[in-house]
Design a protein around this motif. Structure first.
Motif, PDB file in Angstrom:
ATOM      1  N   PRO A  94       0.790  -1.234   0.000  1.00  0.00           N
ATOM      2  CA  PRO A  94       0.000   0.000   0.000  1.00  0.00           C
ATOM      3  C   PRO A  94       0.819   1.279   0.000  1.00  0.00           C
ATOM      4  N   GLU A  95       1.968   1.261   0.684  1.00  0.00           N
ATOM      5  CA  GLU A  95       2.782   2.480   0.766  1.00  0.00           C
ATOM      6  C   GLU A  95       4.210   2.109   1.108  1.00  0.00           C
ATOM      7  N   ILE A  96       5.160   2.705   0.413  1.00  0.00           N
ATOM      8  CA  ILE A  96       6.561   2.517   0.770  1.00  0.00           C
ATOM      9  C   ILE A  96       7.132   3.826   1.303  1.00  0.00           C
ATOM     10  N   THR A  97       8.183   3.690   2.083  1.00  0.00           N
ATOM     11  CA  THR A  97       8.833   4.851   2.661  1.00  0.00           C
ATOM     12  C   THR A  97      10.332   4.606   2.679  1.00  0.00           C
ATOM     13  N   LEU A  98      11.082   5.627   3.033  1.00  0.00           N
ATOM     14  CA  LEU A  98      12.527   5.485   3.175  1.00  0.00           C
ATOM     15  C   LEU A  98      12.830   5.174   4.630  1.00  0.00           C
ATOM     16  N   GLY A  99      13.582   4.124   4.865  1.00  0.00           N
ATOM     17  CA  GLY A  99      13.926   3.737   6.224  1.00  0.00           C
ATOM     18  C   GLY A  99      15.421   3.559   6.378  1.00  0.00           C
ATOM     19  N   LYS A 100      15.854   3.481   7.610  1.00  0.00           N
ATOM     20  CA  LYS A 100      17.254   3.220   7.906  1.00  0.00           C
ATOM     21  C   LYS A 100      17.324   1.947   8.730  1.00  0.00           C
ATOM     22  N   LEU A 101      17.967   0.930   8.172  1.00  0.00           N
ATOM     23  CA  LEU A 101      18.145  -0.357   8.835  1.00  0.00           C
ATOM     24  C   LEU A 101      19.570  -0.424   9.347  1.00  0.00           C
ATOM     25  N   GLY A 102      19.747  -0.151  10.632  1.00  0.00           N
ATOM     26  CA  GLY A 102      21.099  -0.020  11.142  1.00  0.00           C
ATOM     27  C   GLY A 102      21.734   1.210  10.535  1.00  0.00           C
ATOM     28  N   LYS A 103      22.775   1.019   9.723  1.00  0.00           N
ATOM     29  CA  LYS A 103      23.464   2.137   9.073  1.00  0.00           C
ATOM     30  C   LYS A 103      23.147   2.221   7.577  1.00  0.00           C
ATOM     31  N   PHE A 104      22.190   1.417   7.116  1.00  0.00           N
ATOM     32  CA  PHE A 104      21.864   1.358   5.694  1.00  0.00           C
ATOM     33  C   PHE A 104      20.528   2.034   5.423  1.00  0.00           C
ATOM     34  N   TYR A 105      20.426   2.731   4.303  1.00  0.00           N
ATOM     35  CA  TYR A 105      19.146   3.282   3.867  1.00  0.00           C
ATOM     36  C   TYR A 105      18.502   2.320   2.872  1.00  0.00           C
ATOM     37  N   ALA A 106      17.176   2.218   2.957  1.00  0.00           N
ATOM     38  CA  ALA A 106      16.445   1.299   2.089  1.00  0.00           C
ATOM     39  C   ALA A 106      15.015   1.780   1.929  1.00  0.00           C
ATOM     40  N   LEU A 107      14.392   1.351   0.849  1.00  0.00           N
ATOM     41  CA  LEU A 107      12.958   1.531   0.682  1.00  0.00           C
ATOM     42  C   LEU A 107      12.257   0.372   1.378  1.00  0.00           C
ATOM     43  N   ILE A 108      11.293   0.691   2.234  1.00  0.00           N
ATOM     44  CA  ILE A 108      10.614  -0.320   3.039  1.00  0.00           C
ATOM     45  C   ILE A 108       9.110  -0.038   3.059  1.00  0.00           C
ATOM     46  N   PRO A 109       8.291  -1.022   3.378  1.00  0.00           N
ATOM     47  CA  PRO A 109       6.854  -0.752   3.544  1.00  0.00           C
ATOM     48  C   PRO A 109       6.629   0.187   4.724  1.00  0.00           C
ATOM     49  N   ALA A 110       5.630   1.028   4.601  1.00  0.00           N
ATOM     50  CA  ALA A 110       5.300   1.935   5.706  1.00  0.00           C
ATOM     51  C   ALA A 110       4.757   1.173   6.907  1.00  0.00           C
ATOM     52  N   ALA A 111       4.200  -0.004   6.678  1.00  0.00           N
ATOM     53  CA  ALA A 111       3.689  -0.852   7.750  1.00  0.00           C
ATOM     54  C   ALA A 111       3.795  -2.300   7.284  1.00  0.00           C
TER      55      ALA A 111
END
Length: 234
Positions: A94-111
């Motif tokens: 339904p929606e993706i957002t920009l997230g930070k997983l540890g020290k990495f940036y990634a596109l992730i689901p908003a939920a």
């Protein structure tokens, strides 16, 4: 040689084109791409920031890289992959957002999205009979001492720690971001991918990726749309 089953949009999708330029590498063609001209970071720094992610191409892991079992040929894997894609229906996050997983940036689901979690589990289970067991050096590379007990069990049983309840969909955009220009990198990745943030992401196909030799860039051997009309097989 290793194979992987990843989600990535089609080659001509605007997100694929944008991400390939950001990473400096296009897994569909196996060729390098020029970094975007409007990025504040010099090309050398961009290359360092994206190198860890770029080698795999723009993707989200569904079935992590694996060697073929002794009784499985590449053509058998490809045929199974084609049939799998023909029997699964496309769907959208339904929606993706920009997230930070540890020290990495990634596109992730908003939920968290149950349909996505179930689809990822389906891929893992379906192709498991085609995977060779991990070798000792492959296990060591995963640094099992840093994993939880469940993740270690997943790694031995399924070849990857982050499956089923541990799975988190993400499309990695950088390597570890540290140092004095970390704020600049955060600003650049946020601005660059802004057109895609807050919008749906269609899971409309899968890529069969291949690593010809250890450490080589992954390329897409074939990409197939999800074209099934019925519910996924169980």
């Amino acid at each position: 040689m290793r194979y992987a089953i990843y989600f990535t949009p089609p080659a001509d999708d605007p997100l694929t084109i944008a991400a390939s330029r950001w990473l400096g590498y296009d897994a569909f063609s196996g060729e390098e791409r020029s970094f975007p001209e409007n990025i504040a970071l010099p090309a050398g720094r961009m290359s360092a920031v994206t190198a860890a992610a770029a080698r795999y191409g723009f993707h989200a892991t569904m079935k992590a890289p694996f060697r073929l079992a002794e009784n499985i040929s590449p053509s058998a894997l490809e045929a199974t992959f084609d049939v799998f894609c023909r029997n699964r229906k496309p769907f959208s996050i339904p929606e993706i957002t920009l997230g930070k997983l540890g020290k990495f940036y990634a596109l992730i689901p908003a939920a968290e999205y149950d349909v996505l979690q179930a689809f990822a589990a389906d891929v893992v289970e379906h192709f498991e009979p085609m995977r060779a067991p991990l070798l000792n050096d492959e296990i060591a590379r995963r640094k099992p001492e840093t994993l939880t007990e469940t993740q270690r069990e997943n790694m031995i049983r399924w070849g990857y720690p982050y499956v089923f309840d541990e799975f988190r969909f993400h499309m990695t955009l950088t390597g570890p971001v540290t140092g004095t220009d970390a704020h600049v990198i955060e600003t650049e990745v946020t601005d660059y991918f802004a057109p895609f943030i807050g919008k749906p992401l269609e899971i409309g196909g899968l890529g069969l990726f291949v690593e010809e030799r250890r450490g080589a860039p992954f390329t897409i051997r074939r990409w197939q749309p999800l074209s099934g009309q019925d519910d996924p097989e169980t």
